[in-house]
Write an enzyme that holds these catalytic residues in place. Structure first.
Site, PDB file in Angstrom:
ATOM      1  N   LEU A 193     -12.915 -21.204  -6.145  1.00  0.00           N
ATOM      2  CA  LEU A 193     -12.817 -21.738  -4.782  1.00  0.00           C
ATOM      3  C   LEU A 193     -11.392 -22.015  -4.338  1.00  0.00           C
ATOM      4  CD1 LEU A 193     -15.887 -24.167  -4.853  1.00  0.00           C
ATOM      5  CD2 LEU A 193     -15.804 -21.746  -4.228  1.00  0.00           C
ATOM      6  N   GLN A 194     -10.442 -21.967  -5.250  1.00  0.00           N
ATOM      7  CA  GLN A 194      -9.035 -22.166  -4.906  1.00  0.00           C
ATOM      8  C   GLN A 194      -8.498 -21.007  -4.063  1.00  0.00           C
ATOM      9  OE1 GLN A 194      -6.998 -20.024  -7.061  1.00  0.00           O
ATOM     10  NE2 GLN A 194      -4.939 -20.908  -7.044  1.00  0.00           N
ATOM     11  N   ARG A 195      -9.182 -19.854  -4.068  1.00  0.00           N
ATOM     12  CA  ARG A 195      -8.670 -18.676  -3.361  1.00  0.00           C
ATOM     13  C   ARG A 195      -9.764 -17.780  -2.791  1.00  0.00           C
ATOM     14  NH1 ARG A 195      -9.162 -18.498  -8.440  1.00  0.00           N
ATOM     15  NH2 ARG A 195      -9.923 -16.682  -9.585  1.00  0.00           N
ATOM     16  N   CYS A 219      -5.261 -12.707 -13.745  1.00  0.00           N
ATOM     17  CA  CYS A 219      -5.023 -13.976 -13.041  1.00  0.00           C
ATOM     18  C   CYS A 219      -5.582 -15.156 -13.829  1.00  0.00           C
ATOM     19  CB  CYS A 219      -5.651 -13.926 -11.657  1.00  0.00           C
ATOM     20  SG  CYS A 219      -4.828 -12.804 -10.510  1.00  0.00           S
ATOM     21  N   ASP A 222     -19.993  -6.617  -6.708  1.00  0.00           N
ATOM     22  CA  ASP A 222     -19.566  -7.679  -7.622  1.00  0.00           C
ATOM     23  C   ASP A 222     -20.789  -8.123  -8.412  1.00  0.00           C
ATOM     24  OD1 ASP A 222     -18.384 -10.048  -8.844  1.00  0.00           O
ATOM     25  OD2 ASP A 222     -16.878  -9.944  -7.261  1.00  0.00           O
ATOM     26  N   ASP A 272      -9.502  -6.076 -10.751  1.00  0.00           N
ATOM     27  CA  ASP A 272      -8.410  -6.718 -11.485  1.00  0.00           C
ATOM     28  C   ASP A 272      -8.262  -6.189 -12.911  1.00  0.00           C
ATOM     29  OD1 ASP A 272     -10.664  -7.727 -12.649  1.00  0.00           O
ATOM     30  OD2 ASP A 272     -10.160  -9.838 -12.361  1.00  0.00           O
ATOM     31  N   SER A 303     -13.848 -22.606 -10.285  1.00  0.00           N
ATOM     32  CA  SER A 303     -12.449 -22.182 -10.338  1.00  0.00           C
ATOM     33  C   SER A 303     -12.125 -21.089  -9.320  1.00  0.00           C
ATOM     34  CB  SER A 303     -12.100 -21.688 -11.746  1.00  0.00           C
ATOM     35  OG  SER A 303     -12.819 -20.502 -12.055  1.00  0.00           O
ATOM     36  N   LYS A 351     -22.113 -13.675  -6.311  1.00  0.00           N
ATOM     37  CA  LYS A 351     -21.058 -13.563  -5.307  1.00  0.00           C
ATOM     38  C   LYS A 351     -21.463 -12.642  -4.153  1.00  0.00           C
ATOM     39  CE  LYS A 351     -16.946 -14.646  -8.045  1.00  0.00           C
ATOM     40  NZ  LYS A 351     -15.649 -14.138  -8.554  1.00  0.00           N
TER      41      LYS A 351
END
Length: 390
Positions: A188-190, A305, A179, A247, A186, A203
């Site tokens: 941190l939601q998943r 996403c 990565d 993605d 944004s 990351k």
């Protein structure tokens, strides 16, 4: 009450004993060697391919380890006493073909027959992976396979986070993370590999820190690079299989072609809003990504996403399924999703399965691997051309 000698003599009269020489011949003829010595004895030396069950655990463990009662078994201990009692017990449990090796491992070793120092888990690892060791389908041999395996996670985001965490917890020995992005609020939601204090950190570094805290047995290799045609083969060739958490279509097609060329399986996962899917692309044994998606959909039909949104829990479910498939492949356990696409709808809480088949007209295949070219697909996802010749 008979004493030990009398009990041993009576037991030996009820079983078949063989010499070490005879045992060696039977093992060549596909008999199973059952080593009933204690763990500390086994660790000091063993015969290759033996099944180790300490005598005290024999009755409770043998049917899980050796379920077929027609299996031909040579029982062995250090000198021949415990193996005699073990052979009698197995006969009483209805095992049909059991013999005891007189003289045991000590005589085998004294006669300069082949033996080895076996790979075993130390006490710390036995404690950590105890629940795996209780599973006959995993056991110590399976855990050693996990510890010796190398898995690459493409992406440390929504899918890569749960996959990496569970693979690390399971004891996958080498875990690669690719990565080039940095942690954003944004995410941190998943993306549960990361936390608020690491916003702005690469990351791969955040992922390594989290994994090292979870399981210091795992060697985390970081690749803070953008995968392209010049480096993808070099990166993925270091691993046994790949968890695809990418993605975008260009990288998926490039990964497919490198995977086909190298024969490395890919556990594919993807998510969109409330839906996800998982499959295994094993180029040597089943269909590949190009069989499933011959041509990419138009951009307006495949928003990311970041454009369409995603329920935060969803990548956790799909990423865990990817980790599960990876563990099954390492252990050669059960039926993998090779040739099957599993889809999940979170709003309905429903799974559906679809068959995937090879396209007979596809040129980018394992059989043509020497002719496959890896090219970067920035503006087009057409199949990479094959080189001329072989």
């Amino acid at each position: 009450m008979p004493n030990f000698r009398e009990l041993l003599k009576d037991t030996k009269s009820e079983i078949t004993e063989i010499s070490t020489e005879q045992a060696e011949s039977l093992l060549v003829d596909d008999w199973t060697l059952l080593d009933v010595r204690e763990p500390d004895e086994y660790e000091q030396g063993a015969i290759q391919g033996s099944v180790h069950i300490p005598r005290g655990n024999l009755e409770s463990s043998i049917e899980a380890r050796v379920p077929d009662k027609e299996t031909k078994i040579v029982a062995m201990c250090a000198g021949g006493a415990r193996s005699a009692f073990a052979a009698k017990t197995l006969q009483e449990m209805d095992y049909k073909n059991v013999v005891s090796m007189d003289g045991g491992f000590n005589q085998w070793k004294d006669e300069s027959r082949q033996w080895e120092i076996p790979a075993v888990l130390d006490q710390s690892k036995r404690n950590r992976y105890q629940r795996h060791l209780l599973l006959p389908e995993v056991g110590e041999i399976g855990q050693l396979k996990l510890l010796n395996s190398k898995v690459l996670c493409l992406g440390a985001g929504g899918l890569g986070s749960p996959a990496a965490l569970y693979l690390a917890a399971a004891g996958v020995g080498t875990l690669g993370i690719v990565d080039m992005d940095v942690v954003d609020e944004s995410n941190l939601q998943r993306q549960i590999l990361h936390n608020y204090s690491r916003i702005g950190q690469h990351k791969v570094d955040s992922a390594k820190e989290t994994i090292n805290e979870l399981n210091p047995d795992v060697n985390v290799k970081t690749h803070a690079v953008r995968l392209d045609a010049s480096n993808i083969e070099e990166v993925i060739s270091q691993y046994d299989l790949v968890i695809d958490g990418t993605d975008n279509f260009p990288v998926r097609y490039m990964l497919n072609d490198a995977s086909v060329k190298l024969g490395i399986p890919v556990v594919h996962g993807s998510i969109f809003r409330f839906e996800g899917q998982v499959t295994v692309f094993d180029p040597q044994n089943g269909p590949t990504y190009r069989d499933m998606v011959p041509e990419p959909p138009p951009p307006e039909l495949a928003p990311s996403c970041a454009e369409a949104g995603v329920l935060g829990v969803l990548p956790g479910i799909i990423g865990c399924l990817q980790a599960l498939e990876a563990v099954k492949m390492i252990l050669d356990l059960g039926d993998t999703l090779t040739g099957r696409l599993l889809t999940f709808d979170a709003t309905e809480m429903s799974f559906r399965e679809f068959k995937l088949r090879k396209d007979p007209n596809l040129e980018i295949t394992w059989e043509n691997r020497e002719r496959v070219q890896i090219i970067e697909l920035s503006d087009s996802c057409r199949p990479a051309p094959l080189t001329e010749g072989s």
